[in-house]
Design a protein around this motif. Structure first.
Motif, PDB file in Angstrom:
ATOM      1  N   TYR A  82       0.829  -1.206   0.000  1.00  0.00           N
ATOM      2  CA  TYR A  82       0.000   0.000   0.000  1.00  0.00           C
ATOM      3  C   TYR A  82       0.865   1.258   0.000  1.00  0.00           C
ATOM      4  CZ  TYR A  82      -3.778  -3.186   1.188  1.00  0.00           C
ATOM      5  OH  TYR A  82      -4.696  -4.204   1.157  1.00  0.00           O
ATOM      6  N   GLN A  92      -7.957   2.238   0.681  1.00  0.00           N
ATOM      7  CA  GLN A  92      -6.802   1.376   0.967  1.00  0.00           C
ATOM      8  C   GLN A  92      -6.504   1.312   2.463  1.00  0.00           C
ATOM      9  OE1 GLN A  92      -3.434   2.336  -1.502  1.00  0.00           O
ATOM     10  NE2 GLN A  92      -4.353   1.280  -3.251  1.00  0.00           N
ATOM     11  N   GLU A 139      -9.025  -1.107   3.786  1.00  0.00           N
ATOM     12  CA  GLU A 139      -8.684  -2.477   3.370  1.00  0.00           C
ATOM     13  C   GLU A 139      -7.488  -3.013   4.161  1.00  0.00           C
ATOM     14  OE1 GLU A 139      -6.587  -4.047  -0.544  1.00  0.00           O
ATOM     15  OE2 GLU A 139      -8.665  -3.456  -0.978  1.00  0.00           O
TER      16      GLU A 139
END
Length: 550
Positions: free
Chosen positions: A495, A522, A525
């Motif tokens: 990420y 993100q 997640e």
């Protein structure tokens, strides 16, 4: 009196029996649980506070009855040491032992052991000042506390209903009275006078700020803010909301600093009052936390939390120290925890030393004391600035060589009086923020634009045993369970601007997962994927694995 007044202690103790089914723990916030379950604890804390005072040669100890940002049925109690700081860590254990003694005989035995172990001279005087917030359970709990003070023959002073920071201020003011370190007049009026006077000096000659909306959380801060507003007069207009201190169930309900921080939205009670661009802030139930916020031109909510306050304040102090010609002599540093947003850490690290410590005010406060000027704020809005005694002496003695240096030096001296250096103080911090905004000619938007917060997510994972999770590097890395940190690192690398850490809760069987990334989706997640790793590690049944962890 060179022995414990055992008969008096026994007689009073029988009025406050310990519930057999409960175990108490003195933590960072002292003892905290349902108010109905604290009667015996309050009595025993009264005795303990007296012994603490005797151990410190009769210096005054503070006792605050509050549960801060917790819901109204909760209550709690914490002790304050002579300089207005939190109770020395080793005494947290003594408090826990005394609170859990099963009956009066066990309590007396524990007291005798403590006196012997710490060599407490019982012939010394004992002095305690105490106060409470506005909770309905407060008066009865104060009554139990007073029985503990009477049992030991303590010279006690009731400071009434007031904020936690004012009680901390009183403790230091009482103990420094008549010395070269005198902190201020030992009264609530002395506190108001000290803050308002310093504020007026710091903004003298500057354009007046627009009015500030203050959400008082329907707590004791409402009364203190109303008094402070009178002292400030025209220098700052405060518009107070959520001031219903006697309305049942209102305290901290859908308002206050904790609500704004955790819900990341406007308290519903302010929706009809806050205009786009206007500054607003929330105190918590005992007025030791502060969160700012505003609405943009599209009426979108923006939060200015402890990280944003730290960035604003620290950079301002660094600039003043330079302007005073003292940058070679005074080291300004900032202390954060792993929960500090990566955006704030990057902004601050370009300007001054940044240190990361484990979560908890006591860790932050202690680390801040190692700097000449130490700034600390938790993201939740609890924080302050500490000027070391040597720094304060330096500011008093320094001879400026230009008018500009002289002005900056005067501002620094006034800041030492504006800032409550004993503990995080929402009202003092609010005035500090307002001073910086005036000096910088910033509104809420300009302040918010200093840096951009990285999107982040905090997730709780319920586990059978949180004790298998051990951390290092200020709680930023796991050392146990083995191998889990390596798998988290592998995930984080996928990420952009990714960061994640896992730490066990100090109070319940959950593990907290914090994650950041460049983009909101993100960050979410990453948090859920790390939480999934934690869940799997604890041997969870795949059939009960929460859907968002999949």
């Amino acid at each position: 009196m060179s022995t414990l007044p055992v008969e008096a202690i026994r007689e009073f103790s029988e009025r406050h029996p310990k519930p057999g089914h409960l175990t108490y723990q003195y933590g960072t916030a002292g003892f905290r649980t349902l108010g109905n379950d604290l009667d015996s604890v309050m009595f025993r804390v009264g005795v303990l506070a007296g012994l603490r005072s005797k151990r410190l040669d009769g210096r005054t100890i503070g006792v605050m009855v509050t549960a801060s940002h917790n819901p109204e049925p909760d209550n709690g109690v914490k002790l304050v040491d002579p300089r207005g700081e939190m109770l020395e860590a080793s005494w947290e254990g003594h408090a826990t032992v005394l609170a859990n003694a099963s009956n009066t005989s066990a309590f007396v035995e524990a007291l005798e052991t403590l006196v012997k172990q710490l060599k407490i001279d019982l012939s010394k005087p004992a002095r305690v000042v105490y106060a409470r917030d506005t909770r309905p359970s407060g008066p009865a709990l104060v009554g139990a506390l007073e029985d503990g003070l009477k049992a030991l023959g303590v010279e006690a002073r009731n400071a009434g209903v007031t904020t936690t920071p004012i009680l901390h201020y009183l403790v230091r003011a009482i103990n420094t009275k008549g010395t070269k370190d005198t902190y201020g007049d030992d009264s609530a009026e002395g506190y108001m006078q000290k803050l308002s006077s310093a504020f007026k000096k710091l903004i003298a000659g500057k354009p007046a700020s627009p009015p500030l909306l203050v959400d008082c959380a329907n707590g004791v801060g409402a009364e203190a803010a109303a008094t402070l507003s009178r002292y400030l007069g025209e220098s700052l207009s405060l518009i107070l909301h959520n001031t219903a201190t006697t309305t049942s169930g209102a305290l901290n309900h859908a308002c206050g600093a904790d609500f704004v921080k955790t819900q990341q939205k406007l308290p519903p009670s302010l929706a009809a009052h806050l205009k786009p661009g206007q500054r607003a802030c929330s105190l918590d139930g005992d007025a030791d936390r502060l969160i700012y916020f505003y609405l943009d031109e599209r009426s979108q909510f923006h939060m200015l939390d402890g990280d944003k306050i730290a960035a604003l304040v620290a950079a301002f102090i660094v600039d003043l120290v330079k302007a005073a010609g003292l940058e070679e002599e005074i080291r300004v540093g900032i202390v954060q925890t792993a929960y500090a947003n990566g955006g704030s850490t990057k902004y601050l690290a370009e300007r001054l030393p940044v240190r990361c410590v484990p979560t908890g005010v006591k860790h932050l406060h202690h680390a801040a004391e190692h700097y000449d000027v130490g700034v600390y704020f938790e993201a939740n809005g609890h924080g302050t600035v500490l000027f070391s005694p040597e720094t304060q002496a330096k500011l008093a003695e320094h001879q400026p060589s230009t008018p500009a240096q002289s002005t900056a030096l005067t501002h620094l001296v006034n800041l030492t009086n504006l800032i409550n250096q004993t503990v995080g103080d929402a009202l003092s911090d609010m005035l500090l923020v307002e001073v910086v905004l005036v000096h910088r000619s910033y509104g809420a938007f300009e302040w918010d634009s200093l840096y951009v917060d990285l999107p982040n997510r905090l997730v709780k994972v319920v586990v059978a045993d949180r004790n298998i999770f051990k951390t290092e590097d200020a709680e930023r890395r796991l050392v146990s369970p083995p191998g889990l940190q390596a798998r988290i690192d592998e995930l984080v690398r996928k990420y952009e601007a990714g960061r994640a850490f896992v730490r066990p809760s100090g109070t319940e069987d959950v593990v907290r997962v914090y994650a950041e990334a460049r983009v909101r989706a993100q960050a979410d997640e990453l948090a859920y994927r790390v939480a999934g790793l934690v869940y799997d590690e604890t041997g969870g049944d795949p059939a009960t694995r929460p859907a968002e962890f999949l």
